[in-house]
Design a protein around this motif. Structure first.
Motif, PDB file in Angstrom:
ATOM      1  N   ILE A   1       0.858  -1.190   0.000  1.00  0.00           N
ATOM      2  CA  ILE A   1       0.000   0.000   0.000  1.00  0.00           C
ATOM      3  C   ILE A   1       0.891   1.236   0.000  1.00  0.00           C
ATOM      4  CG2 ILE A   1      -1.670   1.323   1.365  1.00  0.00           C
ATOM      5  CD1 ILE A   1      -2.692  -1.376   2.434  1.00  0.00           C
ATOM      6  N   GLN A   2       0.521   2.221  -0.781  1.00  0.00           N
ATOM      7  CA  GLN A   2       1.256   3.485  -0.809  1.00  0.00           C
ATOM      8  C   GLN A   2       0.294   4.644  -0.556  1.00  0.00           C
ATOM      9  OE1 GLN A   2       3.127   2.692  -4.795  1.00  0.00           O
ATOM     10  NE2 GLN A   2       4.992   3.317  -3.726  1.00  0.00           N
ATOM     11  N   VAL A   3       0.726   5.585   0.258  1.00  0.00           N
ATOM     12  CA  VAL A   3      -0.111   6.732   0.621  1.00  0.00           C
ATOM     13  C   VAL A   3       0.673   8.019   0.377  1.00  0.00           C
ATOM     14  CG1 VAL A   3      -1.318   7.919   2.484  1.00  0.00           C
ATOM     15  CG2 VAL A   3      -1.388   5.427   2.358  1.00  0.00           C
ATOM     16  N   GLY A   4       0.109   8.929  -0.392  1.00  0.00           N
ATOM     17  CA  GLY A   4       0.720  10.237  -0.607  1.00  0.00           C
ATOM     18  C   GLY A   4       0.041  11.280   0.259  1.00  0.00           C
ATOM     19  N   VAL A   5       0.824  12.231   0.747  1.00  0.00           N
ATOM     20  CA  VAL A   5       0.299  13.289   1.620  1.00  0.00           C
ATOM     21  C   VAL A   5       0.713  14.650   1.072  1.00  0.00           C
ATOM     22  CG1 VAL A   5       0.289  14.252   3.955  1.00  0.00           C
ATOM     23  CG2 VAL A   5       0.465  11.782   3.634  1.00  0.00           C
TER      24      VAL A   5
ATOM     25  N   SER B   1       2.841  13.955  -5.194  1.00  0.00           N
ATOM     26  CA  SER B   1       3.681  12.963  -4.516  1.00  0.00           C
ATOM     27  C   SER B   1       3.997  11.804  -5.461  1.00  0.00           C
ATOM     28  CB  SER B   1       2.998  12.449  -3.246  1.00  0.00           C
ATOM     29  OG  SER B   1       1.797  11.748  -3.554  1.00  0.00           O
ATOM     30  N   LYS B   2       3.061  11.477  -6.345  1.00  0.00           N
ATOM     31  CA  LYS B   2       3.296  10.411  -7.319  1.00  0.00           C
ATOM     32  C   LYS B   2       4.330  10.858  -8.356  1.00  0.00           C
ATOM     33  CE  LYS B   2      -1.609   9.112  -7.009  1.00  0.00           C
ATOM     34  NZ  LYS B   2      -2.075  10.370  -6.383  1.00  0.00           N
ATOM     35  N   THR B   3       4.186  12.089  -8.837  1.00  0.00           N
ATOM     36  CA  THR B   3       5.085  12.598  -9.875  1.00  0.00           C
ATOM     37  C   THR B   3       6.534  12.616  -9.403  1.00  0.00           C
ATOM     38  OG1 THR B   3       3.304  13.997 -10.744  1.00  0.00           O
ATOM     39  CG2 THR B   3       5.564  14.561 -11.388  1.00  0.00           C
TER      40      THR B   3
ATOM     41  N   VAL C   1       7.819  10.895  -3.863  1.00  0.00           N
ATOM     42  CA  VAL C   1       8.041  11.086  -2.426  1.00  0.00           C
ATOM     43  C   VAL C   1       6.723  10.897  -1.690  1.00  0.00           C
ATOM     44  CG1 VAL C   1      10.002  12.633  -2.769  1.00  0.00           C
ATOM     45  CG2 VAL C   1       7.700  13.594  -2.618  1.00  0.00           C
ATOM     46  N   ASP C   2       6.795  10.624  -0.402  1.00  0.00           N
ATOM     47  CA  ASP C   2       5.591  10.333   0.368  1.00  0.00           C
ATOM     48  C   ASP C   2       4.827  11.586   0.782  1.00  0.00           C
ATOM     49  OD1 ASP C   2       6.093   7.598   0.277  1.00  0.00           O
ATOM     50  OD2 ASP C   2       7.288   7.638   2.113  1.00  0.00           O
ATOM     51  N   ILE C   3       5.546  12.657   1.121  1.00  0.00           N
ATOM     52  CA  ILE C   3       4.914  13.845   1.702  1.00  0.00           C
ATOM     53  C   ILE C   3       5.431  15.089   0.986  1.00  0.00           C
ATOM     54  CG2 ILE C   3       4.435  15.132   3.812  1.00  0.00           C
ATOM     55  CD1 ILE C   3       5.384  12.569   5.353  1.00  0.00           C
TER      56      ILE C   3
ATOM     57  N   PHE D   1       8.282  21.194  -1.537  1.00  0.00           N
ATOM     58  CA  PHE D   1       9.309  20.530  -0.745  1.00  0.00           C
ATOM     59  C   PHE D   1       8.862  19.118  -0.384  1.00  0.00           C
ATOM     60  CE2 PHE D   1       9.629  25.031  -0.240  1.00  0.00           C
ATOM     61  CZ  PHE D   1      10.965  25.331  -0.070  1.00  0.00           C
ATOM     62  N   ALA D   2       9.823  18.268  -0.041  1.00  0.00           N
ATOM     63  CA  ALA D   2       9.532  16.926   0.446  1.00  0.00           C
ATOM     64  C   ALA D   2       9.885  16.859   1.924  1.00  0.00           C
ATOM     65  CB  ALA D   2      10.330  15.881  -0.321  1.00  0.00           C
TER      66      ALA D   2
END
Length: 231
Positions: free
Chosen positions: A67-71, A108-110, A113-115, A149-150
């Motif tokens: 599972i992947q979650v972007g914030v 976050s997908k592009t 990175v996660d956040i 920013f990440a």
């Protein structure tokens, strides 16, 4: 934080309302990091379960799908309160800053990175968390670019020598990239891609842009701004 609503597999939440808090940006960052850790723990559990199932001979092992979650986190003045009519109303937040937060999550997908943080949030938490600049981006629905920013970790990570070296490398990459020093940018990006697995997608994204610019130079008035093609 206040959970505003669930939208399919997405959650919208905000801080600093209905109760004011001085460190709302930091609280949001802590929540985002804890969410990502919870996802990692869950994935480890799911992987172990998939690998532990004993199947009859000839049957394929159950496939493990992480599972992947972007914030996306953004800080701005917004309209917050009970909104709607006598038939239906909700306690919610509205405003351009809310929309930008949603757009940042999509990026976050592009960038792999996660956040993703907006510039206002990054400015408020830059001394407390490990953050790196990603880009100068014009998101869909906006005419002005924003620095994004990440968020990579907490204060302990920020104070580590390893992160400080990474931060310096990213700063050099972006400086060379925006000055159109393509060969030097590629050299630094390949170093990042080979040494930092969590930022491989980011490195590959900039490398692909540079390769395209080497084939066809950007406009004379190019200012380093990237145009988002997706939400």
């Amino acid at each position: 934080g206040t959970i505003d609503k669930y939208m399919g597999d997405a959650i919208m939440a905000f801080w600093n309302a209905p109760v004011e808090m001085a460190d709302h940006a930091a609280q949001a960052c802590h929540a985002a990091l804890e969410m990502q850790q919870a996802v990692k723990d869950l994935n480890a559990k799911l992987k172990a379960e998939a690998e532990s199932v004993e199947l009859p001979e000839g049957q394929n092992r159950r496939r493990y799908v992480p599972i992947q979650v972007g914030v996306g986190l953004n800080t701005d003045d917004c309209c917050v309160g009970n909104m709607g009519s006598d038939q239906r109303f909700d306690y919610s937040a509205l405003g351009d800053g809310v929309n930008l937060g949603s757009r940042l999550e999509g990026q976050s997908k592009t960038y792999g990175v996660d956040i993703v943080l907006g510039e206002n949030t990054a400015e408020l938490v830059k001394e407390e968390f490990a953050i790196i600049e990603l880009d100068l981006l014009q998101v869909k629905g906006k005419t002005e670019p924003v620095r994004i920013f990440a968020l990579l970790g907490d204060k302990k990570m920020r104070e580590s020598a390893e992160f400080q070296q990474l931060e310096q490398l990213i700063d050099r990459i972006l400086s060379k990239y925006r000055n159109q020093e393509w060969n030097k940018s590629l050299e630094l990006l390949n170093k990042l891609k080979n040494n930092e697995k969590d930022l491989q997608s980011f490195a590959k994204l900039l490398i692909s842009r540079i390769v395209a610019f080497q084939q066809q130079s950007p406009p004379v008035d190019w200012d380093g701004v990237a145009i988002a093609t997706s939400k």
